[in-house]
Design an enzyme around this catalytic site. Structure first.
Site, mmCIF file in Angstrom:
data_model
loop_
_atom_site.group_PDB
_atom_site.id
_atom_site.type_symbol
_atom_site.label_atom_id
_atom_site.label_comp_id
_atom_site.label_asym_id
_atom_site.label_seq_id
_atom_site.Cartn_x
_atom_site.Cartn_y
_atom_site.Cartn_z
ATOM 1 N N CYS A 79 0.832 -1.208 0.000
ATOM 2 C CA CYS A 79 0.000 0.000 0.000
ATOM 3 C C CYS A 79 0.867 1.259 0.000
ATOM 4 C CB CYS A 79 -0.991 -0.042 1.165
ATOM 5 S SG CYS A 79 -2.377 1.085 0.955
ATOM 6 N N HIS A 184 -3.566 -5.531 0.035
ATOM 7 C CA HIS A 184 -3.098 -5.982 1.347
ATOM 8 C C HIS A 184 -3.035 -7.498 1.409
ATOM 9 C CE1 HIS A 184 -3.131 -2.065 3.361
ATOM 10 N NE2 HIS A 184 -4.056 -1.770 2.468
ATOM 11 N N GLU A 186 -1.814 -9.238 3.676
ATOM 12 C CA GLU A 186 -2.082 -9.670 5.061
ATOM 13 C C GLU A 186 -3.577 -9.702 5.370
ATOM 14 O OE1 GLU A 186 -1.196 -6.710 4.158
ATOM 15 O OE2 GLU A 186 -1.950 -5.168 5.501
#
Lengths: 202, 274
Positions: A79, A184, A186
């Protein structure tokens, strides 16, 4: 040893846990230059505004060292960690980035809803590069995005993947040891963890 | 193409999930982490925790819940309920929430939206709006007319207007829901979580008029909430009403519908889903 750089831009816990689940040993969150220098790999997450991010890095006296370190060892930007690599952002009046790559960070036009939020597809551009970061990740897989700005690299050869949102924007780049994604991993469940595992294994 | 999102919502009280947990087949029925894991397996696109803890001394428990969830579940997590100020937001984000949802306090002090989005970025600031159809002739409408306030209300495409309620739907405030949504966008909100109080719990489908009025007024994502009862309801609100995501609570808790089945249905009808 993987250093996650903490410069106060968002929660790094998810990234840390996701890396651990993906097989990384010795993950640590740090904002100290000596720790970053020690690490074999660097992960730079972060959400929010580029201006504040650069200010935070300046306060930590990390800007000049990072410009060098990022080119030296495997780097994964997530990001803001992607956007910071470019020369400037049109956010605010104009914010300078780290300038590792030529190009700028621009806001999505009003014809689409901003922020671009949710799950969107990756269309892999560089087949040759897929072998590393996107290994075993099928084309058109969904990843979680949450951002209002996107990067426009001048050198199109660094584009690893694009994503359609009214038009095609760059959602992942790769050059030598530098990898960076707009989405993202994660937060992208199984395939996100796969991507992190790929990075861990690089 | 950006996928439409299906979002289950869990009510959490004093650190425990309080509704419908025994239907999720969890080892520990009230454990929010277990519930979150179950929804991740079921292909939920995001998860919302609504903290309904009443006593202020127990309010920090939610942070622990968020922390444990974020360690085990790698999907976006929004947390709402009782957020008062920037330090509450920071604590939740640091614990592992990706977004926070502000409702009552945003109405009480709209500048909080601006401050929070400046500080943490629009992408993590959700404003939750609880809206109820304004019935002509209701005491409130008359009072508003007397105050000369009602004339400025923005009517939806349907010619209807909705009033904003706070404190979990208990307290009406002098705000038009569509206008308030627009104001939230201007103040930097990144998303609107729009609940129809009229349709919530009815299973008659989402409030199409309300959702459409808000999605056509703002250019940020809108999560529709309240009223889902069958697969078609998701289809209509995500297509005809222009919602970007659809939220449901009891429908998924009680296993009346499986998220995977809803998605399969949407996919077959040409709606982009993950």
């Amino acid at each position: 040893m993987i250093a996650i750089i903490d410069y106060g831009m968002g929660n790094l816990r998810s990234v840390e846990k996701a890396l651990e689940v993906s097989g990384a040993k010795d993950v640590f969150v740090t904002s100290k230059l000596k720790d970053i220098k020690k690490a074999d790999k660097i992960v730079m997450p972060g959400v929010g505004a580029m201006k504040e991010a650069m200010q935070a890095l300046r306060k930590l006296r990390l800007i000049e060292p990072l410009k060098v370190i990022i080119t030296q060892k495997p780097y994964l930007g997530i990001c803001l960690g992607l956007q910071l690599l470019f020369e400037k952002s049109e956010e605010g009046r104009s914010t300078k980035g780290l300038g590792i790559f030529k190009g700028r960070v621009v806001k999505f036009p009003d014809k689409v809803k901003v922020p671009h939020m949710g799950w969107n597809e990756l269309r892999v551009k560089g087949e040759g590069l897929r072998g590393k970061l996107l290994k075993n990740i099928p084309d058109n897989s969904y990843f979680y995005f949450c951002h209002s700005y996107y990067v426009e690299p001048e050198d199109k050869s660094i584009i690893l993947a694009q994503t359609g949102y009214g038009f095609d924007f760059t959602s992942a780049i790769c050059k030598d040891n530098i990898f960076a994604v707009q989405f993202h991993p994660e937060k992208s469940q199984r395939l996100g963890l796969k991507l992190l595992e790929n990075f861990v294994k690089i | 193409m950006l996928a439409k999102r299906i979002i289950p919502c869990l009510d959490v009280k004093d650190g425990r999930v309080v509704k419908g947990t025994r239907f999720l087949n969890l080892r520990d029925a009230g454990d929010p982490v277990e519930a979150a894991k179950a929804y991740e397996k079921q292909q939920a696109d995001e998860l919302v925790f609504l903290d309904i803890t009443a006593s202020s001394e127990k309010r920090r428990i939610i942070l622990d819940v968020v922390r444990k969830t974020a360690e085990k579940v790698f999907m976006p997590l929004t947390v709402g309920g009782g957020i008062k100020d920037l330090s509450d937001i920071r604590a939740l984000l640091n614990a592992g929430a990706d977004k926070v949802s502000i409702n009552t306090q945003a109405v009480k002090r709209p500048r909080l939206i601006r401050e929070a989005s400046d500080k943490f970025g629009s992408q993590c600031i959700v404003v939750a709006i609880d809206a109820k159809l304004r019935v002509k002739g209701s005491p409130f409408a008359i009072q508003q007319q007397n105050n000369g306030m009602a004339s400025g209300d923005r009517k939806g495409l349907s010619g209807k207007a909705w009033q904003v309620f706070v404190n979990g739907g208990r307290t009406p405030v002098n705000l038009d829901a569509v206008k308030w949504a627009k104001r939230c966008e201007q103040l930097g909100a990144g998303e609107i979580l729009l609940t129809s109080m009229d349709f919530d719990g009815t299973k008659d489908g989402y409030d199409m008029d309300l959702t459409m009025a808000v999605t056509s007024a703002v250019n940020i994502p809108v999560i529709a909430s309240g009223g889902a009862g069958k697969k078609e309801d998701f289809y209509t609100v995500l297509t005809k009403a222009g919602a970007d995501a659809a939220l449901a609570a009891s429908l998924f808790h009680y296993r009346e519908l499986k998220i995977a089945d809803v998605k399969k249905y949407l996919k077959n009808r040409g709606v982009p889903v993950r």
